[in-house]
Motif scaffolding. Structure first.
Motif, PDB file in Angstrom:
ATOM      1  N   HIS A 100      -5.912   1.624  10.547  1.00  0.00           N
ATOM      2  CA  HIS A 100      -6.570   2.931  10.501  1.00  0.00           C
ATOM      3  C   HIS A 100      -6.714   3.472   9.075  1.00  0.00           C
ATOM      4  O   HIS A 100      -7.587   4.285   8.805  1.00  0.00           O
ATOM      5  N   LEU A 101      -5.872   2.960   8.151  1.00  0.00           N
ATOM      6  CA  LEU A 101      -6.019   3.390   6.751  1.00  0.00           C
ATOM      7  C   LEU A 101      -7.346   2.891   6.187  1.00  0.00           C
ATOM      8  O   LEU A 101      -8.027   3.599   5.422  1.00  0.00           O
ATOM      9  N   ASN A 102      -7.729   1.643   6.550  1.00  0.00           N
ATOM     10  CA  ASN A 102      -9.009   1.089   6.093  1.00  0.00           C
ATOM     11  C   ASN A 102     -10.153   1.972   6.564  1.00  0.00           C
ATOM     12  O   ASN A 102     -11.065   2.319   5.808  1.00  0.00           O
TER      13      ASN A 102
ATOM     14  N   ARG B  57       0.805  -1.227   0.000  1.00  0.00           N
ATOM     15  CA  ARG B  57       0.000   0.000   0.000  1.00  0.00           C
ATOM     16  C   ARG B  57       0.841   1.282   0.000  1.00  0.00           C
ATOM     17  O   ARG B  57       0.572   2.240   0.728  1.00  0.00           O
TER      18      ARG B  57
ATOM     19  N   SER C 228      -8.112   8.186  -5.680  1.00  0.00           N
ATOM     20  CA  SER C 228      -9.247   8.370  -4.771  1.00  0.00           C
ATOM     21  C   SER C 228      -9.105   9.696  -4.024  1.00  0.00           C
ATOM     22  O   SER C 228     -10.033  10.191  -3.408  1.00  0.00           O
TER      23      SER C 228
ATOM     24  N   SER D 146     -11.069   2.352  -1.650  1.00  0.00           N
ATOM     25  CA  SER D 146     -10.383   3.403  -2.421  1.00  0.00           C
ATOM     26  C   SER D 146     -10.906   3.442  -3.851  1.00  0.00           C
ATOM     27  O   SER D 146     -11.135   4.528  -4.411  1.00  0.00           O
TER      28      SER D 146
ATOM     29  N   PRO E 151      -4.546  -0.302  -6.703  1.00  0.00           N
ATOM     30  CA  PRO E 151      -5.289  -0.126  -7.962  1.00  0.00           C
ATOM     31  C   PRO E 151      -5.656   1.331  -8.243  1.00  0.00           C
ATOM     32  O   PRO E 151      -6.131   1.639  -9.330  1.00  0.00           O
ATOM     33  N   THR E 152      -5.423   2.184  -7.263  1.00  0.00           N
ATOM     34  CA  THR E 152      -5.747   3.601  -7.470  1.00  0.00           C
ATOM     35  C   THR E 152      -4.540   4.391  -7.980  1.00  0.00           C
ATOM     36  O   THR E 152      -4.499   5.613  -7.868  1.00  0.00           O
TER      37      THR E 152
ATOM     38  N   ALA F 245     -10.225   5.356   4.865  1.00  0.00           N
ATOM     39  CA  ALA F 245     -10.829   5.308   3.532  1.00  0.00           C
ATOM     40  C   ALA F 245     -12.354   5.245   3.636  1.00  0.00           C
ATOM     41  O   ALA F 245     -13.072   5.935   2.892  1.00  0.00           O
TER      42      ALA F 245
ATOM     43  N   GLY G 233      -8.065  -8.851   3.345  1.00  0.00           N
ATOM     44  CA  GLY G 233      -6.986  -7.864   3.199  1.00  0.00           C
ATOM     45  C   GLY G 233      -7.128  -6.954   2.001  1.00  0.00           C
ATOM     46  O   GLY G 233      -6.156  -6.306   1.594  1.00  0.00           O
ATOM     47  N   THR G 234      -8.329  -6.866   1.404  1.00  0.00           N
ATOM     48  CA  THR G 234      -8.481  -5.968   0.253  1.00  0.00           C
ATOM     49  C   THR G 234      -9.521  -4.866   0.520  1.00  0.00           C
ATOM     50  O   THR G 234      -9.978  -4.205  -0.408  1.00  0.00           O
ATOM     51  N   ASP G 235      -9.854  -4.662   1.788  1.00  0.00           N
ATOM     52  CA  ASP G 235     -10.856  -3.639   2.119  1.00  0.00           C
ATOM     53  C   ASP G 235     -10.409  -2.255   1.658  1.00  0.00           C
ATOM     54  O   ASP G 235     -11.175  -1.510   1.052  1.00  0.00           O
ATOM     55  N   PHE G 236      -9.151  -1.934   1.963  1.00  0.00           N
ATOM     56  CA  PHE G 236      -8.670  -0.594   1.609  1.00  0.00           C
ATOM     57  C   PHE G 236      -8.719  -0.375   0.103  1.00  0.00           C
ATOM     58  O   PHE G 236      -9.190   0.661  -0.374  1.00  0.00           O
ATOM     59  N   GLU G 237      -8.257  -1.384  -0.632  1.00  0.00           N
ATOM     60  CA  GLU G 237      -8.224  -1.271  -2.094  1.00  0.00           C
ATOM     61  C   GLU G 237      -9.645  -1.090  -2.634  1.00  0.00           C
ATOM     62  O   GLU G 237      -9.900  -0.237  -3.494  1.00  0.00           O
TER      63      GLU G 237
ATOM     64  N   ARG H   5      -5.124  -5.953   7.958  1.00  0.00           N
ATOM     65  CA  ARG H   5      -3.925  -5.211   7.540  1.00  0.00           C
ATOM     66  C   ARG H   5      -4.314  -3.838   6.976  1.00  0.00           C
ATOM     67  O   ARG H   5      -5.227  -3.735   6.158  1.00  0.00           O
TER      68      ARG H   5
END
Ligand code: SF4
Lengths: 268, 414
Positions: B250-252, A190, A256, B205, A210-211, B255, B198-202, B247
């Motif tokens: 706090h970034l998740n 990330r 984003s 976003s 992906p962003t 977003a 582990g792909t929540d943030f992606e 993972r």
């Protein structure tokens, strides 16, 4: 001034007074009288350090992994740490140079506004980052780490340069607003999350979010000039002629957010 | 005797419609509550810490409090931890004690919804009460949480099934569950969207990018979800540990909070964390209104400094920085990583708890207290930040957390 730690416990020592600004013009006696905290007990610097005057302006410390805030807000002069350093090393510093011969803990160079920090081994999390709730992290200055760095390197960074010769942890350059982050090792997960502006330069292929979108492959003029200038510093950053003249793949993001951040991946 | 409208002191739903029947100072029946609530009320008298203990020897309460104060005042870097399963008055006293001792104080949010607080500090949070959700929400999203098993009455009281002012039943609401596995909650949802761990943030976003007209890589079912989010009249997103403890942490959350903020360009959308312990929201609020910071606060220099990662209990313990600990209404030995709780066994640890716990077994001093919300009254904050009054339904000779803590404060001051 030579400072050797007397206490060997894990209790943190808070010593923002260890700066050339505070030490300048003071005798050993006066320096020993400066206030520090050992856990929650207010003490004097002489209670936790053996202080000797070696006739030099440089402050030299032994290994101090539990001492926090060394060089906080310093404006000039030099500090050398002959071992590991604790948290918040050089936080908010404005000038001067700190050299660590071992590892440094978290928040080194946090919100620094100038000066240099050079770390011979590894750095912790939030290197050159911002404190929680703050609007921006590092704002001018140079940090060079010869080993690896932890998570969120250069978080909310506004200006300045961070060079990590080893690997980066997760979310390096997150919410970055400006400045340059260079990594020679593996760039971590990330990278550049929520990035608005700023540049990240990589020499190993990253798994990009992906962003981030691919733009072009070219040799950026600014990077050529930039790397040549970095080559002139005494820190032996592993810049080769190839790095200066070769091409980079440019990715743009984080879409984003504002999406004006750029990640350059060295190609050939 | 029947006590009406009792507040359930178990989870963040803080249901305030429980009817508790007592006979001869014993709870004989519990109505309206879920199975967990019933078990909490009916079994509150089991497995109790029967007496104050110092080094596993029975002592008087006064002796135990005296020994605890001696340990804490002699320590160079004491830690106070827990707080989320007790009431706000006790939390207030604990913070006061931390200030007097120059201690580090942290609450259990630092190992569950701490990232939510960090995310909120970064991005802000569009909030609403659960009452508004019940009356108005026509699109309800549960992301990374499983209320059917963890907040059992959440669907029934606040979101999916209740009869609200403008939404009368499940038919008038759309329920979406996003999770890494098909949970019991997913089976109640109108739409279940599965994402890879582990792909929540992606994903979030890309949803934000799509909202800005850019996220072409977003899978179609999520494009569809974003369109529905834009079109709804009142949307709400609930999220749990699937976001805060996977993972990215706090970034998740950051977003997700930003996504909801962005959606308010189109419609009314809010977001609420599914807080676990019944008063963990209160612990954050109480710490914030007294110290200015919601968790991980240090008083060693006489004034409050907060820095999660530096002053959060797990990290302080893992680095072995504290030399004494006071644990209030929590069981860190049961849920901290080994490198952290082992240090608790190495230093003098004081535990205040109604029940025997793994932490009380390794403690030097154990102090039995009344169970807040059953044997002692007080205030607790619901997951949406609404304060409710906990009731006392049975009497006890044991002192409340607040009373024990104020005795400690008196002794420290003496
Ligand atoms: S949902 Fe939570 S607050 Fe409500 S009755 Fe069950 S355990 Fe108690």
């Amino acid at each position: 001034m030579l400072l050797n730690p007397l206490v060997k416990t894990a209790i943190p020592v808070t010593a923002p007074c260890i700066t050339p600004d505070w030490f300048s013009g003071k005798s050993v006696e006066e320096v020993g009288n400066l206030p520090v905290y050992y856990g929650n007990k207010e003490k004097r610097l002489r209670d936790v350090f053996d202080i000797k005057d070696d006739g030099k302006d440089i402050i030299t410390l032994g290994s101090v992994p539990t001492v926090k805030y060394i060089g906080k807000g310093m404006t000039a002069g030099s500090i050398v740490i002959k071992g590991d350093a604790g948290m918040h090393l050089g936080a908010e510093m404005k000038g001067g140079c700190i050299t660590v011969e071992g590892n440094v803990s978290d928040w080194a160079g946090a919100e620094m506004k100038g000066g240099e920090i050079v770390v011979a081994q590894n750095a912790g999390h939030c290197l050159g980052g911002a404190y929680r709730g703050s609007k921006s992290g590092m704002n001018k200055g140079l940090i060079v780490v010869k080993g690896n760095a932890g998570n969120e390197v250069g978080g909310l960074m506004k200006k300045g340069i961070i060079v990590v010769e080893g690997n980066l942890g997760d979310a390096a350059g997150c919410s970055m607003k400006g400045g340059t982050l260079i990594c020679y090792g593996h760039p971590g997960n990330r990278l550049g999350a929520l990035m608005q502006r700023g540049s990240i330069v990589l020499y190993e292929s990253p798994a990009l979010l992906p962003t981030f979108t691919y733009d072009a492959e070219y040799n950026p003029t600014w990077l050529r000039v930039f790397l040549r200038e970095l080559q002139k510093t005494p820190h032996r950053i592993p810049i080769t002629q190839n790095h200066i003249e070769g091409t980079y793949r440019r990715y743009n993001g984080d879409i984003s957010e504002l999406g004006k951040g750029e990640i350059f991946v060295f190609h050939e | 005797m029947i006590h009406e409208d009792v507040v359930c002191p178990f989870c963040g739903c803080l249901c305030d419609d429980i009817a508790v029947t007592t006979e001869d100072n014993m709870i004989t029946d519990v109505k309206n509550g879920c199975a967990i609530s019933k078990s909490k009320f009916m079994n509150h008298h089991l497995n109790l810490l029967e007496s104050a203990l110092v080094d596993n020897m029975k002592v008087s309460l006064d002796e135990a409090v005296g020994r605890a104060v001696e340990i804490l005042t002699n320590a160079d870097n004491p830690l106070i931890y827990g707080l989320s399963s007790t009431e706000c008055e006790a939390q207030r006293h604990a913070i006061h004690l931390a200030e007097l001792l120059g201690a580090t104080i942290d609450q259990t949010a630092s190992v569950c919804h701490g990232p939510t607080i960090l995310g909120t500090q970064d991005a802000g949070c569009v909030k609403c009460t659960l009452g508004e959700v019940k009356n108005r929400a026509d699109l309800i999203i549960y992301w990374g949480c499983n209320p059917a098993e963890a907040h059992i009455r959440h669907f029934r009281r606040y979101s999916v099934f209740p009869e609200g002012l403008f939404r009368k039943s499940k038919k008038e609401r759309e329920v979406v569950v996003v999770d890494v596995r098909n949970t019991a909650s997913a089976r109640i949802a109108t739409t279940f969207l599965q994402i890879a761990p582990g792909t929540d943030f992606e994903t979030i976003s890309l949803m934000r990018a799509y909202l800005k007209g850019k996220g072409d890589a977003l899978p179609d079912e999520f494009k569809n979800l974003v369109e529905r989010m834009k079109r709804c009249e009142f949307g709400i997103m609930f999220f749990g540990l699937g976001l805060t403890m996977s993972r990215g942490k706090h970034l998740n959350v950051d977003a997700a909070l930003r996504l909801v903020r962005d959606l308010n360009e189109y419609t009314k959308f809010s977001i609420t964390p599914m807080r676990g312990h019944y008063n963990v929201a209160g612990a954050g609020s109480t710490m914030a209104w007294i110290t200015g910071y919601p968790f991980a606060v240090n008083f060693s220099m006489g004034y409050p400094v907060s820095n999660p990662g530096e002053f959060s209990a797990v990290d302080v313990l893992a680095r072995k920085e504290c030399d004494a600990a006071l644990i209030i209404a929590s069981d860190p030995v049961a849920n901290f990583p080994a490198e952290s709780w082992k240090h608790l066994a190495d230093i003098p640890t004081i535990v205040m708890d109604p029940k025997v716990s793994l932490t009380s077994r390794i403690a030097k001093v154990s102090i039995p207290v009344a169970t807040a919300g059953i044997e002692a009254e007080g205030t607790a904050y619901r997951m949406d930040g609404i304060p409710l009054r906990l009731k006392k339904v049975v009497d006890t000779t044991r002192l409340s957390d607040a009373a024990v803590l104020s005795r400690m404060i008196e002794k420290v001051r003496a």
